[in-house]
Design an enzyme around this catalytic site. Structure first.
Site, PDB file in Angstrom:
ATOM      1  N   HIS A   1       0.773  -1.227  -0.098  1.00 26.58           N
ATOM      2  CA  HIS A   1      -0.285  -0.115  -0.028  1.00 26.58           C
ATOM      3  C   HIS A   1       0.766   1.321  -0.021  1.00 26.58           C
ATOM      4  O   HIS A   1       1.907   1.414   0.873  1.00 26.58           O
ATOM      5  CB  HIS A   1      -0.856  -0.164   1.238  1.00 26.58           C
ATOM      6  CG  HIS A   1      -1.719   1.262   1.380  1.00 26.58           C
ATOM      7  ND1 HIS A   1      -2.534   1.748   0.323  1.00 26.58           N
ATOM      8  CD2 HIS A   1      -1.645   2.108   2.428  1.00 26.58           C
ATOM      9  CE1 HIS A   1      -2.916   3.124   0.993  1.00 26.58           C
ATOM     10  NE2 HIS A   1      -2.580   3.076   2.191  1.00 26.58           N
TER      11      HIS A   1
ATOM     12  N   HIS B   1       1.091   5.780  -1.081  1.00 28.16           N
ATOM     13  CA  HIS B   1       0.136   7.125  -1.655  1.00 28.16           C
ATOM     14  C   HIS B   1       0.896   7.744  -2.671  1.00 28.16           C
ATOM     15  O   HIS B   1       1.167   8.896  -2.831  1.00 28.16           O
ATOM     16  CB  HIS B   1       0.329   7.958  -0.378  1.00 28.16           C
ATOM     17  CG  HIS B   1      -0.765   7.637   0.832  1.00 28.16           C
ATOM     18  ND1 HIS B   1      -1.590   8.262   1.409  1.00 28.16           N
ATOM     19  CD2 HIS B   1      -0.837   6.428   1.462  1.00 28.16           C
ATOM     20  CE1 HIS B   1      -2.410   7.733   2.369  1.00 28.16           C
ATOM     21  NE2 HIS B   1      -1.898   6.608   2.387  1.00 28.16           N
TER      22      HIS B   1
ATOM     23  N   ASP C   1       1.006  -5.273 -20.093  1.00 30.80           N
ATOM     24  CA  ASP C   1       2.026  -6.193 -19.953  1.00 30.80           C
ATOM     25  C   ASP C   1       1.928  -6.879 -18.463  1.00 30.80           C
ATOM     26  O   ASP C   1       2.421  -7.934 -18.115  1.00 30.80           O
ATOM     27  CB  ASP C   1       3.614  -5.601 -20.179  1.00 30.80           C
ATOM     28  CG  ASP C   1       4.032  -5.301 -21.382  1.00 30.80           C
ATOM     29  OD1 ASP C   1       3.519  -6.277 -22.307  1.00 30.80           O
ATOM     30  OD2 ASP C   1       4.939  -4.354 -21.572  1.00 30.80           O
TER      31      ASP C   1
ATOM     32  N   HIS D   1      -8.630   7.505  -1.565  1.00 28.71           N
ATOM     33  CA  HIS D   1      -7.576   7.157  -0.424  1.00 28.71           C
ATOM     34  C   HIS D   1      -6.163   6.813  -1.441  1.00 28.71           C
ATOM     35  O   HIS D   1      -5.405   7.670  -1.479  1.00 28.71           O
ATOM     36  CB  HIS D   1      -8.048   5.950   0.229  1.00 28.71           C
ATOM     37  CG  HIS D   1      -7.012   5.318   1.204  1.00 28.71           C
ATOM     38  ND1 HIS D   1      -6.131   6.144   1.827  1.00 28.71           N
ATOM     39  CD2 HIS D   1      -6.940   4.240   1.797  1.00 28.71           C
ATOM     40  CE1 HIS D   1      -5.335   5.306   2.541  1.00 28.71           C
ATOM     41  NE2 HIS D   1      -5.846   4.265   2.593  1.00 28.71           N
TER      42      HIS D   1
ATOM     43  N   TYR E   1       8.521 -13.777 -23.034  1.00 23.20           N
ATOM     44  CA  TYR E   1       9.329 -12.833 -22.521  1.00 23.20           C
ATOM     45  C   TYR E   1      10.134 -13.365 -21.494  1.00 23.20           C
ATOM     46  O   TYR E   1       9.708 -14.101 -20.751  1.00 23.20           O
ATOM     47  CB  TYR E   1       8.430 -11.522 -22.109  1.00 23.20           C
ATOM     48  CG  TYR E   1       9.246 -10.544 -21.551  1.00 23.20           C
ATOM     49  CD1 TYR E   1       9.744  -9.375 -22.359  1.00 23.20           C
ATOM     50  CD2 TYR E   1       9.681 -10.467 -20.285  1.00 23.20           C
ATOM     51  CE1 TYR E   1      10.036  -8.347 -21.866  1.00 23.20           C
ATOM     52  CE2 TYR E   1      10.348  -9.275 -20.006  1.00 23.20           C
ATOM     53  CZ  TYR E   1      10.718  -8.186 -20.824  1.00 23.20           C
ATOM     54  OH  TYR E   1      11.462  -7.209 -20.458  1.00 23.20           O
TER      55      TYR E   1
END
Lengths: 232, 232, 232, 232
Positions: free
Chosen positions: A95, A97, A120, A171, A229
């Site tokens: 998480h 910001h 991708d 958020h 890839y």
């Protein structure tokens, strides 16, 4: 000390956040999950990255009880716990910001898939999860955040293993992956694709979603049985 | 030498401005206040950060008289003095020309609270204080800047302890806090939230203010009796 | 070797361009002028900043003849020469392709004075000089660039000593000052104010020019007899 | 080991991508071509820049067969091969996901020539090549990417030696040059000009293309018989 190898991975993944320009101050956290013991390791709340060590990370069970650690875990720990319980097969959560992703969250908008840079890694638009109700915010806010993410993926029929990112409206971003490091990788990809998409959306008001065949091609070039890839 | 501990804090807070990307050249200043002696310590005017030391900071009383120091204090010292006199409980003030915040000031707009990144620190919109009149500019410009900030907070009923930042229209940001370091922290938060908000406002013309319950939740998660973020 | 002190100043001023983020590759040049000898020192054409030394700078007279130096001078040398001849009292000139300033040049727009960050250095809008005609471009392009700048200042009644910057439309910024170092400072201020102004202009379509009294106050706080900013 | 000198050039050119801020993670590749042997050297697929060495680069022929190398070549190798076969006189190719260029690709727009920064390097708008059809994507995707670039240049009458860059719509930039290093230089110029152009296009809706005489002048100042920029 429990889960020493996982502690090191989670430590390194947390330290990658400032290196990748994804956090200011302490505004981010990464956890890693051990499926065997059903425990996860997470950053302590509000601790600066300079103070962080593998040893001062906190170990929790999926009910949110601290199993090992002197410090309080990230306040977002109940979100992590809920996602580990309900998103099968994931081993790490991030998480942040980071500002381009938060801009989309603040606007209440999905990050649409408008380039192969997005395709991708994420197999479709990254969904924006609606703001919680006043009731959901008051009690068990952080757990309800996890519930809202899981509910949105179910309602919109999005596969959490191929679109491993969400925005909480107003958020910010949550991303996940097979381990802590991959969840950080997804956090960076989300930030980069939000930046590109924002800029593209200033140039045109047309619907510039990728056609399905281009989305399929790029995602499958890097994932699944048809992937070609990389060196693996 | 007076206030040696405070000098060190104010020195470190000033040096954090270039580290955090908040200033070019000498375009910023931080002060710290000692409530017991009613003196404050501030950066000298126009001095480069390379030349700055704890010893060459300037000590002033609240009437703006230099109590200790060889150099001229920041031209903004009367603004700082006025804020220390009228905003009870603050111990540090920062002024910068950081570019996202100045963009809002130039446009004459508040920075609205559109994400939790803002709500975690500022309990509402950061107000834009109207440009001074020609008369206010001619005499005691810098003191009148302080007066205009205090007046705007009074007129709009904004609590300076929970919204510890203001924009002077067509000029730039002032932030404050319990000490010099916290005022710099607030200057960085203001810059980041202005950046995020600017980007969000390019994506949508909807009113994207946080609902009150989300603003309450995030602010109170970090402040006051109900706070549970961090280790304290 | 001629003008050793000036060579060192011009060398340091050129090296400041990459440090301040004002150039990619070799896309910029700074010169300094010696009023006594009526010679100026300028960066060689296309030389990388890594290869630059005080000794390999080129010395020219105001007719554009190389007086000392093995290398070819900057192709923009005739622009510099013309400005030294016609803008009395200047001692340094900088040209860059810094991206915010070039954006205004590409759009063919002045950078309007919308914040004190601009007013502290430039006493009014930074003018955009119209694109040269086909004829002016074909013969003596670089000298004609200087002529167009000087003509625009004359036609619009702008004082080159208080507004020490111009944009060549569809090309980029030229700035000047009392010496090479100040011309680089002005190049950075122009880039920062273009960035701020661009962002402000995305937030509002109102006319947000500073009122004259605020422009006067800030410019005069730093310049002229009434200046009180800094230690001098 | 084959092509040792070319390996070193291609290695250095690849390492310049992160230094110039053109790639995140492994999202870019550079190759160099040896006209005598008709072989080219390219980055291995998905290898981090930290792991890259001149020795682990891969050598291919123009049919895409690996001639030397333990690792798998970049998945984009067939695009490079096709361009070497059909764009005469080029010796290096770069592909990145740099964000300003990708924003134009995502929007499906050419990067118009609106400033001399662009005209100094590219003699006209950088074309956006339409997205491949589903059929072209399914079979030989990477080779078809090369074909689409070459076809677009032919259809629009663009000279690949003077406009040495293209955007694949919804994907990203390909640039080329006389060698690997020049192709990287062109990748950086494209990114910078896309950034400038994007910003200019937020300031005005006017057609701000350069007039032909200004485009001619700047391009020819640096290229061809009439060039007089630099020391050569």
């Amino acid at each position: 000390m429990l889960l020493e190898k996982l502690r090191l991975e989670v430590y390194q993944a947390n330290m990658a956040l400032p290196e990748l320009g994804l956090v200011s101050f302490t505004w981010g956290n990464v956890s890693g999950y051990d499926a065997q013991s059903q425990l996860f390791v997470i950053k302590p709340s509000g601790l600066s990255y300079e103070q962080l060590t593998p040893a001062n990370l906190v170990v929790l069970d999926l009910s949110g009880n601290v199993v090992e650690g002197e410090l309080k875990p990230s306040t977002d720990a109940p979100t992590h716990a809920y996602l580990y319980q309900h998103f099968s097969g994931i081993g790490g959560i991030t998480h942040t910001h980071s500002s381009w992703a938060v801009a989309y969250a603040a606007a209440g908008l999905d990050v649409p898939v408008v380039s192969t840079t997005h395709a991708d890694t994420f197999f479709g638009d990254v969904p924006c999860v609606p703001t919680l109700t006043a009731k959901e915010l008051t009690e068990n806010y952080e757990q309800n955040t996890g519930k809202a993410i899981v509910r949105t993926f179910a309602e919109r029929g999005i596969n959490h293993l191929t679109t491993s990112a969400a925005l909480m409206a107003q958020h910010g971003p949550f991303t996940w992956g097979k381990d802590a490091g991959e969840s950080v990788y997804h956090a960076k990809v989300l930030e980069v694709t939000a930046e590109i998409t924002h800029r593209a959306m200033q140039l045109t008001h047309a619907d510039i979603h990728l056609p399905q065949h281009l989305l399929d091609k790029h995602y499958q070039r890097k994932h699944g049985k048809t992937a070609y890839y990389g060196q693996a």
